[in-house]
Design a protein around this motif. Structure first.
Motif, mmCIF file in Angstrom:
data_model
loop_
_atom_site.group_PDB
_atom_site.id
_atom_site.type_symbol
_atom_site.label_atom_id
_atom_site.label_comp_id
_atom_site.label_asym_id
_atom_site.label_seq_id
_atom_site.Cartn_x
_atom_site.Cartn_y
_atom_site.Cartn_z
ATOM 1 N N ILE A 1 0.075 -32.596 -17.030
ATOM 2 C CA ILE A 1 -0.398 -33.812 -17.636
ATOM 3 C C ILE A 1 -1.360 -34.605 -17.121
ATOM 4 C CG2 ILE A 1 0.712 -36.053 -18.400
ATOM 5 C CD1 ILE A 1 3.589 -34.399 -19.056
ATOM 6 N N ASP A 2 -1.138 -34.757 -15.645
ATOM 7 C CA ASP A 2 -2.356 -35.417 -14.991
ATOM 8 C C ASP A 2 -3.930 -34.901 -15.064
ATOM 9 O OD1 ASP A 2 -0.391 -37.045 -14.051
ATOM 10 O OD2 ASP A 2 -0.197 -36.178 -12.160
ATOM 11 N N LEU A 3 -3.772 -33.623 -15.215
ATOM 12 C CA LEU A 3 -4.985 -32.967 -15.410
ATOM 13 C C LEU A 3 -5.529 -32.958 -16.585
ATOM 14 C CD1 LEU A 3 -4.432 -29.999 -12.738
ATOM 15 C CD2 LEU A 3 -6.100 -32.181 -12.496
ATOM 16 N N GLY A 4 -4.540 -33.179 -17.674
ATOM 17 C CA GLY A 4 -5.168 -32.919 -19.186
ATOM 18 C C GLY A 4 -5.309 -31.782 -19.656
ATOM 19 N N ILE A 5 -4.399 -30.556 -19.183
ATOM 20 C CA ILE A 5 -4.198 -29.422 -19.602
ATOM 21 C C ILE A 5 -2.973 -29.146 -20.282
ATOM 22 C CG2 ILE A 5 -4.263 -27.105 -18.671
ATOM 23 C CD1 ILE A 5 -5.537 -28.133 -16.047
ATOM 24 N N SER A 6 -3.064 -28.610 -21.295
ATOM 25 C CA SER A 6 -1.874 -28.148 -22.538
ATOM 26 C C SER A 6 -1.246 -27.335 -21.598
ATOM 27 C CB SER A 6 -2.653 -27.500 -23.924
ATOM 28 O OG SER A 6 -1.536 -27.073 -24.437
#
Length: 106
Positions: free
Chosen positions: A77-82
Motif C-alpha cells: 500500500i505504501d509503495l502503491g503496488i497492487s
C-alpha cells in the motif's frame, strides 16, 4: 462467433500439468532461498526467468525474513503496488523503492 477450441492431444494436458508442477517447485525453492537468506530481494528481482517474473510481489515480500502477510500488504500500500502485481509488472520506480526498502544484506 468465437472459433471453437481445437481438441487437445492426450499428451498436451500431461505436459501442461508437468510444467505447472515444475514452475511451482522452482518458485517454492526461490522463495525458500530468500527466506533463508541465501539470496537477496535484488537477486530475485534481477532474475530473468519466467518463474521469477510470474511471481506475485506479495508472495515475494512475505518470503523476506520478518515480513508477514500484514506487513507485506502495508508495504505494498505504501509503495502503491497492487496485491496482484507480478514482478514483471513492476515499474522502474517501484523496483527502486522496493530495493531501497529492503537493501541487500552484506
Amino acid at each position: 462467433m468465437p472459433t471453437p477450441i481445437p481438441p487437445l492431444t492426450p499428451e498436451q494436458p500431461a505436459e501442461a500439468l508437468a510444467k505447472a508442477a515444475r514452475v511451482r517447485k522452482e518458485r517454492a525453492e526461490m522463495l525458500a532461498a530468500l527466506k533463508a537468506g541465501r539470496v537477496s530481494l535484488l537477486d530475485v528481482l534481477d532474475r530473468g526467468d519466467e518463474t521469477a517474473r510470474q511471481t506475485r510481489v506479495l508472495s515475494l515480500l512475505q518470503a523476506i525474513p520478518g515480513i508477514g502477510t500484514v506487513r507485506a500488504r502495508r508495504h505494498l500500500i505504501d509503495l502503491g503496488i497492487s496485491e496482484t502485481r507480478r514482478i514483471q509488472g513492476l515499474g522502474e520506480r517501484q523496483r527502486e523503492r522496493l530495493v531501497k526498502l529492503f537493501p541487500p544484506q552484506s
